[in-house]
Design an enzyme around this catalytic site. Structure first.
Site, short mmCIF file in Angstrom:
data_model
loop_
_atom_site.label_atom_id
_atom_site.label_comp_id
_atom_site.label_asym_id
_atom_site.label_seq_id
_atom_site.Cartn_x
_atom_site.Cartn_y
_atom_site.Cartn_z
N TYR A 127 -3.59 -1.08 5.40
CA TYR A 127 -2.28 -0.94 4.75
C TYR A 127 -1.47 0.16 5.43
O TYR A 127 -0.33 -0.06 5.87
CB TYR A 127 -2.45 -0.62 3.26
CG TYR A 127 -1.20 -0.04 2.62
CD1 TYR A 127 -0.06 -0.82 2.45
CD2 TYR A 127 -1.16 1.30 2.19
CE1 TYR A 127 1.09 -0.28 1.87
CE2 TYR A 127 -0.02 1.83 1.61
CZ TYR A 127 1.11 1.04 1.45
OH TYR A 127 2.24 1.57 0.89
N LYS A 182 2.05 0.07 7.68
CA LYS A 182 3.27 0.82 7.31
C LYS A 182 3.68 1.76 8.45
O LYS A 182 4.87 1.97 8.70
CB LYS A 182 3.05 1.62 6.02
CG LYS A 182 2.88 0.79 4.76
CD LYS A 182 4.11 0.00 4.35
CE LYS A 182 5.25 0.86 3.84
NZ LYS A 182 6.39 0.04 3.35
N THR A 207 3.88 -9.24 6.79
CA THR A 207 5.06 -8.75 6.03
C THR A 207 5.47 -7.35 6.47
O THR A 207 6.65 -7.08 6.73
CB THR A 207 4.76 -8.77 4.53
OG1 THR A 207 4.82 -10.12 4.08
CG2 THR A 207 5.78 -7.95 3.73
N THR A 224 5.49 5.45 3.11
CA THR A 224 4.48 6.11 2.28
C THR A 224 3.90 7.33 2.98
O THR A 224 3.83 7.36 4.21
CB THR A 224 3.36 5.09 1.98
OG1 THR A 224 2.21 5.79 1.50
CG2 THR A 224 2.92 4.33 3.22
N ASP A 225 3.42 8.27 2.17
CA ASP A 225 2.73 9.44 2.74
C ASP A 225 1.41 9.04 3.41
O ASP A 225 0.85 9.82 4.17
CB ASP A 225 2.47 10.49 1.64
CG ASP A 225 1.59 9.98 0.51
OD1 ASP A 225 1.33 8.76 0.42
OD2 ASP A 225 1.15 10.82 -0.31
N GLU A 226 0.94 7.81 3.12
CA GLU A 226 -0.37 7.41 3.66
C GLU A 226 -0.33 7.26 5.18
O GLU A 226 -1.38 7.22 5.82
CB GLU A 226 -0.85 6.12 2.97
CG GLU A 226 -1.01 6.35 1.47
CD GLU A 226 -1.71 5.24 0.72
OE1 GLU A 226 -2.54 4.54 1.29
OE2 GLU A 226 -1.42 5.09 -0.50
P1 NAD Z 1 4.72 -4.05 -5.03
O1 NAD Z 1 3.51 -4.64 -4.40
O2 NAD Z 1 4.75 -3.81 -6.50
O3 NAD Z 1 6.00 -4.97 -4.70
C1 NAD Z 1 6.23 -5.52 -3.44
C2 NAD Z 1 7.34 -6.56 -3.58
O4 NAD Z 1 7.64 -7.08 -2.27
C3 NAD Z 1 6.97 -7.76 -4.46
O5 NAD Z 1 8.04 -8.07 -5.32
C4 NAD Z 1 6.73 -8.88 -3.46
O6 NAD Z 1 7.00 -10.18 -3.98
C5 NAD Z 1 7.72 -8.51 -2.36
N1 NAD Z 1 7.33 -9.06 -1.05
C6 NAD Z 1 6.11 -9.01 -0.47
N2 NAD Z 1 6.13 -9.64 0.72
C7 NAD Z 1 7.41 -10.07 0.91
C8 NAD Z 1 8.07 -10.76 1.95
N3 NAD Z 1 7.40 -11.16 3.05
N4 NAD Z 1 9.39 -11.03 1.82
C9 NAD Z 1 10.06 -10.65 0.69
N5 NAD Z 1 9.49 -10.01 -0.33
C10 NAD Z 1 8.17 -9.72 -0.22
O7 NAD Z 1 4.98 -2.71 -4.22
P2 NAD Z 1 5.60 -1.31 -4.71
O8 NAD Z 1 4.50 -0.47 -5.24
O9 NAD Z 1 6.80 -1.57 -5.52
O10 NAD Z 1 6.04 -0.68 -3.31
C11 NAD Z 1 7.33 -0.91 -2.77
C12 NAD Z 1 7.44 -0.20 -1.43
O11 NAD Z 1 7.19 1.20 -1.61
C13 NAD Z 1 6.41 -0.67 -0.40
O12 NAD Z 1 7.03 -0.73 0.86
C14 NAD Z 1 5.33 0.40 -0.42
O13 NAD Z 1 4.69 0.51 0.84
C15 NAD Z 1 6.17 1.63 -0.73
N6 NAD Z 1 5.48 2.74 -1.41
C16 NAD Z 1 4.75 2.50 -2.55
C17 NAD Z 1 4.15 3.56 -3.22
C18 NAD Z 1 3.39 3.35 -4.50
O14 NAD Z 1 2.78 4.31 -5.02
N7 NAD Z 1 3.39 2.16 -5.10
C19 NAD Z 1 4.27 4.86 -2.70
C20 NAD Z 1 5.01 5.07 -1.53
C21 NAD Z 1 5.62 3.99 -0.91
P1 TYD Z 2 -4.46 3.39 -5.77
O1 TYD Z 2 -3.75 3.36 -7.09
O2 TYD Z 2 -5.04 2.13 -5.23
O3 TYD Z 2 -3.44 4.06 -4.73
P2 TYD Z 2 -3.69 4.55 -3.19
O4 TYD Z 2 -4.93 3.94 -2.69
O5 TYD Z 2 -2.48 4.01 -2.51
O6 TYD Z 2 -3.74 6.04 -3.26
O7 TYD Z 2 -5.64 4.44 -5.86
C1 TYD Z 2 -5.40 5.77 -6.27
C2 TYD Z 2 -6.72 6.51 -6.20
O8 TYD Z 2 -7.62 5.97 -7.18
C3 TYD Z 2 -7.43 6.35 -4.86
O9 TYD Z 2 -8.08 7.58 -4.53
C4 TYD Z 2 -8.46 5.26 -5.11
C5 TYD Z 2 -8.81 5.45 -6.59
N1 TYD Z 2 -9.17 4.22 -7.32
C6 TYD Z 2 -10.37 4.17 -8.06
O10 TYD Z 2 -11.14 5.16 -8.12
N2 TYD Z 2 -10.68 3.01 -8.71
C7 TYD Z 2 -9.87 1.91 -8.67
O11 TYD Z 2 -10.23 0.86 -9.27
C8 TYD Z 2 -8.64 1.99 -7.93
C9 TYD Z 2 -7.71 0.80 -7.85
C10 TYD Z 2 -8.33 3.17 -7.27
#
Ligand code: NAD
Ligand code: TYD
Length: 339
Positions: A151, A155, A101, A126-128
Site C-alpha cells: 500500500y 502511494k 488504482t 499518507t504519512d506511511e
Molecule cells: P476508502 O478506502 O474509504 O475510500 C476510497 C474511495 O476511492 C472509495 O470510495 C472507492 O470506491 C474509490 N476508488 C477506489 N478505486 C478507484 C478508482 N480506480 N477510481 C475511482 N474511485 C476509486 O479510503 P479513505 O480512507 O477515505 O482514504 C482516502 C485517501 O486518503 C486515500 O488516497 C488514502 O491513501 C488517503 N489517506 C487515508 C488515511 C486514513 O487513515 N484512512 C490517512 C492518510 C491518507
Molecule cells: P489500520 O487501521 O489498518 O491502519 P494502518 O495500517 O494504515 O496504520 O491499523 C492501525 C493499527 O492497528 C496498525 O498498527 C495495525 C493494527 N491493527 C490490529 O492490531 N488489528 C486489526 O485487526 C487491524 C485492522 C489493525
C-alpha cells in the site's frame, strides 16, 4: 474556488470532505468521481441527493476517456485525488489493485488534468510513505521516503509521479500526507471501526502482535480542514504533513474502546502480527501550522466519543456492509467467521 472535482468521494475521507466542503462554502460545487469499489458507498452521501451543487459521476480514475469527458463537463478550478485502494492488510493479500488504482490511476488523472489545464491538483497521500519510526522522533516533509507495505509503496510511487509532473511540466500540484484518520463513515476494516463493530456484537477484537505499535490519530474533519487549507493557501510543488498529536499504542486504544463500550478486556485476542508491520508513525505538523495556519481542533477524547456515538446510531450502515463480500474478507484475513 467555484467547482472542485474530487475522486473517491464515496469513501471515508472523501465523503466527509465533500459534505464539509459544501456546508462550509455556499459558493462551491462538487463533482464526485468514484468507481464504487467495495469501499465506495453511495449511502455515505445519500443526504446530498438532489443538492444542485453536488454531482456524482461513476467511473474509474484509470479510464482516460471517462476522465477526459468528466473534466470537460464544465470549468473546474481544482481536482483533489482521494481515490485509492487504502487498506494495508488487503495490499498484503493482493497488491494488484493497489498498483492499478494508486499508481496508474494517479498517472492517468495527472495527464488528463494537465491536458485540461486544471489550475490546481491536490494529491491526498499518507504519512506511511515515510516508513516507520522508532520510539522517538517525528516525520517531517524532509524525511526520506521509505515505504514498507505494498500500500505505502504504491502511494509513494504516486507521490513521486506528482512531484515529477511539477518538476517537468510545472503542473500545479500540492501533496498532503496525513496520519491515521478516524470518524464517521470509516469502513469497518480499519482498527477503530472494526473494533467498535465487533464489540457491539460482543465479538473478540484481533490485536496484531503485542499491541505495542503506535499510531497518531487525527479526526477526519481536521484532515479535511488541512486538505482545504492546502488547496486554498498551499504553494504548488509543496508537501504538507497533517497529524493529530494523539499518539497511542494499539493496545491502549483497544482498552479505551472496550471501556467506552463497557465490554470486558477478555474480548482482546492477540493474533499473529501483520507482515512488515510499521512500528510507529508520528507527525511534525509545524510546516502546516506555519504556512497554512492549520492546526488540529478535535481532541482525541471528544473525537472518539463522537465516533462511537455515530457507530451506535448507524448500526444498520455497518450491518449492510457486513452482509456482503466483507464476510469473505474477514474469513481470509482473520481465519474466523463473523457471527
Ligand atoms: P476508502 O478506502 O474509504 O475510500 C476510497 C474511495 O476511492 C472509495 O470510495 C472507492 O470506491 C474509490 N476508488 C477506489 N478505486 C478507484 C478508482 N480506480 N477510481 C475511482 N474511485 C476509486 O479510503 P479513505 O480512507 O477515505 O482514504 C482516502 C485517501 O486518503 C486515500 O488516497 C488514502 O491513501 C488517503 N489517506 C487515508 C488515511 C486514513 O487513515 N484512512 C490517512 C492518510 C491518507
Ligand atoms: P489500520 O487501521 O489498518 O491502519 P494502518 O495500517 O494504515 O496504520 O491499523 C492501525 C493499527 O492497528 C496498525 O498498527 C495495525 C493494527 N491493527 C490490529 O492490531 N488489528 C486489526 O485487526 C487491524 C485492522 C489493525
Amino acid at each position: 474556488m467555484k467547482t472542485i472535482l474530487v475522486t473517491g468521494g464515496c469513501g471515508f475521507i472523501g465523503s466527509n470532505f465533500v459534505r464539509w466542503q459544501l456546508a462550509t462554502y455556499p459558493d462551491v460545487s462538487v463533482i464526485n468521481v468514484d468507481k464504487l469499489t467495495y469501499a465506495g458507498n453511495l449511502e455515505n452521501l445519500a443526504d446530498l441527493e438532489g443538492n444542485p451543487r453536488y454531482q456524482f459521476a461513476k467511473g474509474d480514475i484509470c479510464d482516460r476517456e471517462f476522465i477526459d469527458r468528466t473534466l470537460a463537463l464544465r470549468p473546474i478550478d481544482a481536482v483533489i485525488n482521494f481515490a485509492a485502494e487504502s487498506h494495508v492488510d488487503r495490499s498484503i493479500l493482493d497488491s494488484g489493485p493497489f498498483i492499478q488504482t494508486n499508481i496508474v490511476g494517479t498517472q492517468v488523472l495527472l495527464d488528463a488534468c494537465r491536458k485540461a489545464n486544471i489550475p490546481r491538483y491536490v494529491q491526498v497521500s499518507t504519512d506511511e510513505v515515510y516508513g516507520s519510526l522508532g520510539s522517538d522522533g517525528f516525520f517531517t516533509e524532509e524525511t526520506p521516503l521509505a515505504p514498507n507495505s505494498p500500500y505505502s509503496a504504491s502511494k509513494t510511487a504516486a507521490d513521486l509521479l506528482v512531484r515529477a509532473y511539477f518538476h517537468t511540466f510545472h503542473f500545479p500540484v500540492i501533496t498532503t500526507r496525513c496520519s491515521n484518520n478516524y470518524g464517521p463513515y470509516q469502513f469497518p476494516e480499519k482498527l477503530i471501526p472494526l473494533f467498535i463493530s465487533n464489540l457491539l456484537n460482543d465479538q473478540q477484537v484481533p490485536v496484531y502482535g503485542a499491541g505495542t505499535n503506535v499510531r497518531d490519530w487525527i479526526h477526519v474533519i481536521d484532515h479535511c480542514r488541512g486538505i482545504d487549507a492546502a488547496l486554498r493557501r498551499g504553494t504548488p510543488g509543496e508537501v504538507y504533513n497533517f497529524g493529530g498529536h494523539s499518539e497511542l499504542q494499539n493496545i491502549e486504544l483497544t482498552k479505551k474502546l472496550l471501556d467506552a463500550l463497557k465490554k470486558p478486556h477478555s474480548l482482546i485476542k492477540y493474533v499473529t502480527d501483520r507482515a512488515g508491520h510499521d512500528f510507529r508513525y508520528a507527525i511534525d505538523t509545524s510546516k502546516a501550522e506555519r504556512e497554512l495556519g492549520w492546526r488540529p481542533q478535535v481532541t482525541f477524547e471528544e473525537g472518539l466519543t463522537d465516533t462511537i456515538e455515530w457507530y451506535l446510531g448507524h448500526r444498520d450502515w455497518v450491518d449492510r456492509i457486513k452482509s456482503g463480500a466483507y464476510r469473505d474478507y474477514y474469513q481470509t484475513q482473520y481465519g474466523q467467521r463473523l457471527s
